[in-house]
Scaffold this active site. Structure first.
Site, PDB file in Angstrom:
ATOM      1  N   ASP A 159      36.548  46.517  40.859  1.00 60.20           N
ATOM      2  CA  ASP A 159      35.580  45.868  39.966  1.00 60.20           C
ATOM      3  C   ASP A 159      34.405  46.780  39.611  1.00 60.20           C
ATOM      4  OD1 ASP A 159      37.113  43.613  39.887  1.00 60.20           O
ATOM      5  OD2 ASP A 159      35.963  42.508  41.379  1.00 60.20           O
ATOM      6  N   ARG A 182      30.513  35.481  31.905  1.00 60.85           N
ATOM      7  CA  ARG A 182      31.325  34.968  33.013  1.00 60.85           C
ATOM      8  C   ARG A 182      30.832  35.499  34.349  1.00 60.85           C
ATOM      9  NH1 ARG A 182      37.390  36.036  32.609  1.00 60.85           N
ATOM     10  NH2 ARG A 182      37.119  34.861  34.516  1.00 60.85           N
ATOM     11  N   ARG A 235      49.235  40.172  37.188  1.00 60.11           N
ATOM     12  CA  ARG A 235      48.579  39.264  38.121  1.00 60.11           C
ATOM     13  C   ARG A 235      49.412  38.026  38.496  1.00 60.11           C
ATOM     14  NH1 ARG A 235      42.293  38.962  36.632  1.00 60.11           N
ATOM     15  NH2 ARG A 235      42.113  38.613  38.858  1.00 60.11           N
ATOM     16  N   LYS A 283      29.698  36.011  42.289  1.00 58.98           N
ATOM     17  CA  LYS A 283      30.651  35.173  41.557  1.00 58.98           C
ATOM     18  C   LYS A 283      31.905  34.923  42.388  1.00 58.98           C
ATOM     19  CE  LYS A 283      33.481  37.143  38.350  1.00 58.98           C
ATOM     20  NZ  LYS A 283      34.923  36.906  38.552  1.00 58.98           N
ATOM     21  N   ASN A 284      32.478  36.002  42.928  1.00 59.50           N
ATOM     22  CA  ASN A 284      33.783  35.867  43.578  1.00 59.50           C
ATOM     23  C   ASN A 284      33.714  35.230  44.961  1.00 59.50           C
ATOM     24  OD1 ASN A 284      34.960  36.800  41.310  1.00 59.50           O
ATOM     25  ND2 ASN A 284      35.319  38.887  42.053  1.00 59.50           N
ATOM     26  N   CYS A 295      46.710  38.831  32.285  1.00 56.31           N
ATOM     27  CA  CYS A 295      45.433  38.925  31.584  1.00 56.31           C
ATOM     28  C   CYS A 295      45.226  40.372  31.184  1.00 56.31           C
ATOM     29  CB  CYS A 295      44.283  38.386  32.428  1.00 56.31           C
ATOM     30  SG  CYS A 295      43.739  39.489  33.708  1.00 56.31           S
TER      31      CYS A 295
HETATM   32  N1  EPU Z   1      49.186  40.368  43.448  1.00 56.22           N
HETATM   33  C1  EPU Z   1      50.524  40.123  43.545  1.00 56.22           C
HETATM   34  N2  EPU Z   1      50.917  38.842  43.908  1.00 56.22           N
HETATM   35  C2  EPU Z   1      50.041  37.850  44.165  1.00 56.22           C
HETATM   36  C3  EPU Z   1      48.663  38.123  44.054  1.00 56.22           C
HETATM   37  C4  EPU Z   1      48.253  39.394  43.693  1.00 56.22           C
HETATM   38  O1  EPU Z   1      51.350  40.994  43.316  1.00 56.22           O
HETATM   39  O2  EPU Z   1      50.466  36.744  44.485  1.00 56.22           O
HETATM   40  C5  EPU Z   1      48.718  41.725  43.065  1.00 56.22           C
HETATM   41  C6  EPU Z   1      47.931  41.715  41.763  1.00 56.22           C
HETATM   42  O3  EPU Z   1      48.762  41.747  40.638  1.00 56.22           O
HETATM   43  C7  EPU Z   1      47.081  42.951  41.904  1.00 56.22           C
HETATM   44  C8  EPU Z   1      46.799  43.000  43.413  1.00 56.22           C
HETATM   45  O4  EPU Z   1      47.774  42.167  44.023  1.00 56.22           O
HETATM   46  O5  EPU Z   1      47.808  44.080  41.522  1.00 56.22           O
HETATM   47  C9  EPU Z   1      45.426  42.539  43.845  1.00 56.22           C
HETATM   48  O6  EPU Z   1      45.126  41.303  43.213  1.00 56.22           O
HETATM   49  P1  EPU Z   1      44.289  40.149  43.914  1.00 56.22           P
HETATM   50  O7  EPU Z   1      45.164  38.969  44.063  1.00 56.22           O
HETATM   51  O8  EPU Z   1      43.609  40.661  45.127  1.00 56.22           O
HETATM   52  O9  EPU Z   1      43.217  39.816  42.809  1.00 56.22           O
HETATM   53  P2  EPU Z   1      42.653  38.392  42.508  1.00 56.22           P
HETATM   54  O10 EPU Z   1      42.535  37.636  43.760  1.00 56.22           O
HETATM   55  O11 EPU Z   1      43.388  37.781  41.364  1.00 56.22           O
HETATM   56  C10 EPU Z   1      40.138  39.015  42.893  1.00 56.22           C
HETATM   57  C11 EPU Z   1      38.880  38.995  42.082  1.00 56.22           C
HETATM   58  C12 EPU Z   1      38.959  40.073  41.009  1.00 56.22           C
HETATM   59  C13 EPU Z   1      39.119  41.418  41.708  1.00 56.22           C
HETATM   60  C14 EPU Z   1      40.363  41.393  42.602  1.00 56.22           C
HETATM   61  C15 EPU Z   1      40.563  42.662  43.406  1.00 56.22           C
HETATM   62  C16 EPU Z   1      38.228  36.686  42.225  1.00 56.22           C
HETATM   63  C17 EPU Z   1      38.019  35.371  41.540  1.00 56.22           C
HETATM   64  N3  EPU Z   1      38.722  37.671  41.478  1.00 56.22           N
HETATM   65  O12 EPU Z   1      41.196  38.764  41.970  1.00 56.22           O
HETATM   66  O13 EPU Z   1      37.718  40.044  40.323  1.00 56.22           O
HETATM   67  O14 EPU Z   1      39.272  42.435  40.753  1.00 56.22           O
HETATM   68  O15 EPU Z   1      40.279  40.290  43.520  1.00 56.22           O
HETATM   69  O16 EPU Z   1      39.478  42.889  44.230  1.00 56.22           O
HETATM   70  O17 EPU Z   1      37.912  36.810  43.397  1.00 56.22           O
HETATM   71  C18 EPU Z   1      36.271  40.371  38.511  1.00 56.22           C
HETATM   72  O18 EPU Z   1      35.380  39.822  39.181  1.00 56.22           O
HETATM   73  O19 EPU Z   1      36.026  40.962  37.424  1.00 56.22           O
HETATM   74  C19 EPU Z   1      37.651  40.348  38.985  1.00 56.22           C
HETATM   75  C20 EPU Z   1      38.689  40.623  38.207  1.00 56.22           C
END
Ligand code: EPU
Length: 455
Positions: free
Chosen positions: A310, A402, A125, A22-23, A120
């Site tokens: 995850d 999802r 996030r 998915k990701n 969320c």
């Molecule tokens: N963060 C910030 N600022 C930002 C972005 C992130 O502070 O601008 C923080 C977040 O709040 C969090 C940490 O950095 O504490 C890591 O978040 P990240 O941005 O890496 O997560 P994401 O990109 O929103 C993706 C996956 C998630 C997975 C995370 C961590 C996708 C679509 N989603 O989310 O997947 O948990 O990376 O590996 O790629 C899932 O599949 O169930 C899922 C939640």
């Protein structure tokens, strides 16, 4: 509305095919925007989030040319024309990953309007790092009425230091930088395999990217990208594979995940071995057997190659079936223990403080009605239910749709007594009839008149 009903206690046995990730699929679908023309993708998982992404691309003006073929996951997309550079609230609120259109739209159209995703169930996030990186490339943003309005008169390569190695943040910046003038270096970049897969896809379109999978990604911008002549195959879903392995471990089963890549989930395999399971791998299969007792364990979530957040919920469910104290530390998200309360409804003894959960494993759980709060929490409830004594009803299963392709079908073919039923089916006899009436192993047809669907 539907729910999933599981009559637990059956050891899972057999093999299960790993679907595409998915990701990786979501950013790659969105990345087609940077190369106008017709794209072909393979191994695209059949998921609600994929449908949401395709509908978002459709609204932008980029239609799917053929329906996603569930059998081999092939898909054709036409990104020749972009009519609207916007991701509206009704799409983003359903799927945070929609924010990934920001980088590609700014690079392609010089403007983008994207609804702010907000928090969320698992944490606040923010997207400050996405915006910081894109600003360094020359984008300007204004926040108004819940939207980020961005303009990018010209994109220029830059040195970008991320405060956290954000996965989608890194992806957003890479997708803009591939069309920027000059060189971009992203320091403290996310190293997740899905980021690497996105970079490989962009390279197949003509992008010049080095260092994907390391903390520094270097991108030399090019003037134009064009669709590849061969279909791009999405990498296997390491979290899906890990979830089936956790279920096999919890039920004391013997399961082989095929079409997978063991190198993507080494930290998960190490933990499952520490918990008392036997793992055998080949290039594209992972077999897990558990014959003896489960052992308690300690684990801390970390960015890749560490243990993935995850998979945290699923191994918390597993810890309930070991005898003794397991400790789980969540370092990525600040609110990702909501499943602990639901597992407690099944008899789990869990104390969760801010970032640490202690599980006093008693070796068993009992079935109960439970409610899912997010995708991986739902997966944890399914893992728990498969190994628990008696009937479990998992509500709010739209979370599972999802991220898990054909979850019930795959589990049934491993011998699980599981079915999707209408919410209105409530009596114990009707629920037992539903899990018993599902088709025999190997069949994926929908079933009976009682509102049971096989998906
Ligand atoms: N963060 C910030 N600022 C930002 C972005 C992130 O502070 O601008 C923080 C977040 O709040 C969090 C940490 O950095 O504490 C890591 O978040 P990240 O941005 O890496 O997560 P994401 O990109 O929103 C993706 C996956 C998630 C997975 C995370 C961590 C996708 C679509 N989603 O989310 O997947 O948990 O990376 O590996 O790629 C899932 O599949 O169930 C899922 C939640």
């Amino acid at each position: 509305m539907e729910k999933i009903v599981i009559d637990g206690g059956q050891a899972l046995r057999g093999s299960v095919v790993n679907s595409g990730a998915k990701n990786a699929a979501l950013p790659i679908l969105i990345a087609t925007l940077v190369a106008p023309g017709e794209h072909r993708l393979a191994n695209v998982p059949d998921l609600a989030d994929v449908s949401s992404t395709l509908s978002l691309l459709g609204r932008i003006g980029c239609p799917s040319l053929a329906k996603l073929d569930g059998a081999d996951g092939t898909l054709r997309l036409d990104t020749t024309r972009v009519a609207y550079s916007e991701a509206p609230y009704d799409v983003v609120r359903k799927m945070r990953a929609s924010v990934l259109v920001l980088g590609p739209l700014l690079a392609r159209c010089g403007e983008a309007r994207v609804s702010l995703p907000g928090g969320c169930a698992i944490g606040v996030r923010p997207i400050d790092q996405h915006l910081k990186g894109l600003e360094a490339l020359g984008c300007r943003f204004e926040l108004a009425n819940g939207y980020v309005n961005g303009v990018a008169p010209e994109l220029k390569g830059a040195e970008i230091h991320l405060d956290v190695p954000t996965v989608t943040g890194t992806e957003n910046i890479v997708m803009a930088a591939v069309l920027a003038r000059g060189t971009t270096r992203i320091h403290n970049a996310a190293r997740e395999p899905e980021v690497v897969d996105l970079c490989r896809f962009l390279i197949s379109l003509g992008a010049r990217i080095d260092g994907a999978g390391t903390p520094t990604i270097v991108i030399d911008g090019v003037d134009r990208l064009t669709p590849a002549s061969r279909p791009y195959r999405i990498l296997p879903d390491r979290v899906e594979a890990g979830t089936y392995l956790a279920a096999a471990a919890a039920t004391g089963g013997d399961v082989t995940v095929t079409g997978s890549d063991p190198t993507l989930l080494q930290a998960v395999l190490d933990l499952l071995e520490r918990a008392g399971c036997t793992i055998e791998t080949s290039r594209d299969t992972i077999r897990l057997r558990r014959e003896g007792e489960l052992r308690p364990f300690s684990v801390t979530t970390e960015p890749f190659p560490g243990f993935p957040t995850d998979m945290q919920a699923q191994v918390m469910a597993l810890a309930c079936f070991a005898r003794g104290t397991s400790s789980i530390v969540e370092t990525i998200f600040e609110n990702r223990f909501l499943h602990a309360a639901e597992l407690s409804r099944m008899g789990a003894k869990i104390t969760a403080s801010e970032r640490t959960a202690k599980v006093e494993g008693t070796g068993s759980l009992q079935g109960a009605a439970v409610m899912a709060s997010d995708l991986r929490a739902s997966a944890a409830l399914v893992v728990a239910a498969l190994a628990a004594r008696g009937l479990t009803e998992v509500l709010r299963i739209y979370h599972l749709d999802r991220g898990y392709d054909d979850l019930c079908g795959k589990l049934r073919r491993l011998g699980a007594r599981i079915a999707r039923v209408g919410d209105e089916i409530a009596s114990r006899d009707a629920l037992l009839a539903a899990v018993a009436s599902v088709p025999a192993a190997g069949s994926s047809a929908a079933t009976d008149a009682g509102g049971v669907a096989a998906r």
